[in-house]
Write a protein that holds these residues in place. Structure first.
Motif, PDB file in Angstrom:
ATOM      1  N   VAL A 193       0.851  -1.193   0.000  1.00  0.00           N
ATOM      2  CA  VAL A 193       0.000   0.000   0.000  1.00  0.00           C
ATOM      3  C   VAL A 193       0.885   1.240   0.000  1.00  0.00           C
ATOM      4  N   ALA A 194       0.306   2.404  -0.364  1.00  0.00           N
ATOM      5  CA  ALA A 194       1.117   3.609  -0.572  1.00  0.00           C
ATOM      6  C   ALA A 194       1.835   4.072   0.682  1.00  0.00           C
ATOM      7  N   ASN A 195       1.299   3.734   1.858  1.00  0.00           N
ATOM      8  CA  ASN A 195       1.931   4.120   3.120  1.00  0.00           C
ATOM      9  C   ASN A 195       3.000   3.134   3.583  1.00  0.00           C
ATOM     10  N   ALA A 196       3.325   2.170   2.758  1.00  0.00           N
ATOM     11  CA  ALA A 196       4.312   1.151   3.130  1.00  0.00           C
ATOM     12  C   ALA A 196       5.702   1.752   3.293  1.00  0.00           C
ATOM     13  N   ASP A 197       6.532   1.087   4.101  1.00  0.00           N
ATOM     14  CA  ASP A 197       7.919   1.541   4.233  1.00  0.00           C
ATOM     15  C   ASP A 197       8.714   1.114   2.998  1.00  0.00           C
ATOM     16  N   GLU A 198       9.933   1.608   2.914  1.00  0.00           N
ATOM     17  CA  GLU A 198      10.722   1.406   1.692  1.00  0.00           C
ATOM     18  C   GLU A 198      11.092  -0.050   1.478  1.00  0.00           C
ATOM     19  N   LYS A 199      11.313  -0.806   2.540  1.00  0.00           N
ATOM     20  CA  LYS A 199      11.646  -2.215   2.385  1.00  0.00           C
ATOM     21  C   LYS A 199      10.470  -2.990   1.789  1.00  0.00           C
ATOM     22  N   ALA A 200       9.276  -2.707   2.263  1.00  0.00           N
ATOM     23  CA  ALA A 200       8.100  -3.387   1.721  1.00  0.00           C
ATOM     24  C   ALA A 200       7.877  -2.997   0.264  1.00  0.00           C
ATOM     25  N   LYS A 201       8.026  -1.730  -0.042  1.00  0.00           N
ATOM     26  CA  LYS A 201       7.834  -1.278  -1.424  1.00  0.00           C
ATOM     27  C   LYS A 201       8.843  -1.933  -2.371  1.00  0.00           C
ATOM     28  N   ALA A 202      10.082  -2.051  -1.915  1.00  0.00           N
ATOM     29  CA  ALA A 202      11.113  -2.643  -2.765  1.00  0.00           C
ATOM     30  C   ALA A 202      10.854  -4.118  -3.024  1.00  0.00           C
ATOM     31  N   ALA A 203      10.212  -4.808  -2.081  1.00  0.00           N
ATOM     32  CA  ALA A 203       9.977  -6.247  -2.217  1.00  0.00           C
ATOM     33  C   ALA A 203       8.680  -6.576  -2.946  1.00  0.00           C
ATOM     34  N   ALA A 204       7.771  -5.619  -3.034  1.00  0.00           N
ATOM     35  CA  ALA A 204       6.446  -5.882  -3.595  1.00  0.00           C
ATOM     36  C   ALA A 204       6.465  -5.921  -5.117  1.00  0.00           C
ATOM     37  N   THR A 205       5.543  -6.689  -5.677  1.00  0.00           N
ATOM     38  CA  THR A 205       5.365  -6.700  -7.128  1.00  0.00           C
ATOM     39  C   THR A 205       4.768  -5.395  -7.606  1.00  0.00           C
ATOM     40  N   VAL A 206       3.793  -4.879  -6.846  1.00  0.00           N
ATOM     41  CA  VAL A 206       3.081  -3.647  -7.189  1.00  0.00           C
ATOM     42  C   VAL A 206       3.077  -2.724  -5.977  1.00  0.00           C
ATOM     43  N   VAL A 207       3.394  -1.463  -6.196  1.00  0.00           N
ATOM     44  CA  VAL A 207       3.227  -0.437  -5.172  1.00  0.00           C
ATOM     45  C   VAL A 207       1.994   0.365  -5.532  1.00  0.00           C
ATOM     46  N   LEU A 208       1.023   0.366  -4.667  1.00  0.00           N
ATOM     47  CA  LEU A 208      -0.270   0.980  -4.938  1.00  0.00           C
ATOM     48  C   LEU A 208      -0.212   2.496  -4.756  1.00  0.00           C
ATOM     49  N   ASP A 209      -1.123   3.195  -5.442  1.00  0.00           N
ATOM     50  CA  ASP A 209      -1.229   4.642  -5.289  1.00  0.00           C
ATOM     51  C   ASP A 209      -2.038   5.019  -4.049  1.00  0.00           C
ATOM     52  N   ASP A 210      -2.838   4.075  -3.555  1.00  0.00           N
ATOM     53  CA  ASP A 210      -3.724   4.353  -2.429  1.00  0.00           C
ATOM     54  C   ASP A 210      -3.146   3.754  -1.145  1.00  0.00           C
ATOM     55  N   ALA A 211      -3.470   4.383  -0.020  1.00  0.00           N
ATOM     56  CA  ALA A 211      -2.909   3.997   1.269  1.00  0.00           C
ATOM     57  C   ALA A 211      -3.926   3.251   2.123  1.00  0.00           C
ATOM     58  N   HIS A 212      -3.389   2.515   3.104  1.00  0.00           N
ATOM     59  CA  HIS A 212      -4.202   1.842   4.120  1.00  0.00           C
ATOM     60  C   HIS A 212      -5.292   0.986   3.448  1.00  0.00           C
ATOM     61  N   ALA A 213      -6.501   0.999   3.986  1.00  0.00           N
ATOM     62  CA  ALA A 213      -7.562   0.139   3.451  1.00  0.00           C
ATOM     63  C   ALA A 213      -7.919   0.497   2.013  1.00  0.00           C
TER      64      ALA A 213
END
Length: 228
Positions: A193-213
């Motif tokens: 999700v958009a509020n994710a930390d940098e480690k999660a974003k780097a590991a994810a297939t997709v980084v979303l534009d929207d945060a939280h729920a």
């Protein structure tokens, strides 16, 4: 089979309101109605995701305490951390630290395999103690956690997947924190999700534009669209 994948969903920061606190009620129906298994994977003590499963009206498929506790139906696995957790809590207090949750400490009261500390506590002291007791330090964005190095959400997902006669890579994961990286590494597709930390974003297939729920709901819509 529905054609949709099973899910592994983090809770805090992922199923929560825009403030980051409190489960957003908009996720209740989409999660409950998901036609494949849904695993709730969290850093919280395991009574909390069990209760959330009950309120969502979904089976008890739970990874709690960052992988220290795994619940899959009647199979409840609690990692044996020995005496290290009580010892590090005592040492932290002796060296001037405060867990930060008050006398009731409802954050750790039912926690069995790790220690959670408020993020305004001295992180360097906690890191040093974690090394001293051969434990891992994790910052989830909501608390500092000290846990056994050998446990993780990803390893716990392996156990739940085996219980369901599935492979971990069959799951799609959604999360927001470094404690979700081990899950992202096991699944074929993951969303940060958009509020994710940098480690999660780097590991994810997709980084979303929207945060939280909002991000999680967008991920579920994307999964449905891709599997339609």
């Amino acid at each position: 089979m529905s054609g949709l994948p099973p899910l592994a969903l983090d809770i805090d920061g992922t199923l929560t309101r825009p403030s980051g606190h409190g489960v957003d009620p908009r996720v209740f129906d989409p999660v409950r109605d998901w036609p494949e298994p849904v695993v709730l994977a969290t850093g919280k003590a395991f009574p909390y995701p069990i209760a959330l499963s009950d309120f969502l009206d979904v089976p008890h498929l739970v990874v709690a305490e960052n992988g220290g506790v795994v619940v899959a139906g009647d199979d409840v696995h609690v990692h044996d951390a020995g005496a290290r957790i009580d010892a590090i809590a005592e040492a932290f207090r002796e060296r001037g630290g405060d867990l930060g949750w008050g006398d009731a400490d409802l954050v750790n009261r039912w926690r069995e395999t790790e220690l959670a500390v408020r993020r305004d506590a001295p992180a360097d002291l906690l890191r040093d103690l974690a090394d001293e007791y051969d434990l891992a330090f994790v910052d989830t964005g909501y608390a500092y956690h000290v846990k056994p190095r050998e446990v993780s959400k990803g390893k716990a997902l392996d156990r739940v997947a085996a219980h369901l006669d599935l492979a971990p890579e069959d799951f799609v994961a959604v999360g927001d924190s470094e404690n979700d990286v081990s899950t992202f590494e096991r699944v074929d597709h993951s969303y940060a999700v958009a509020n994710a930390d940098e480690k999660a974003k780097a590991a994810a297939t997709v980084v979303l534009d929207d945060a939280h729920a909002d991000g999680t709901l967008a991920a579920l819509d994307d999964i449905r669209a891709n599997d339609a």
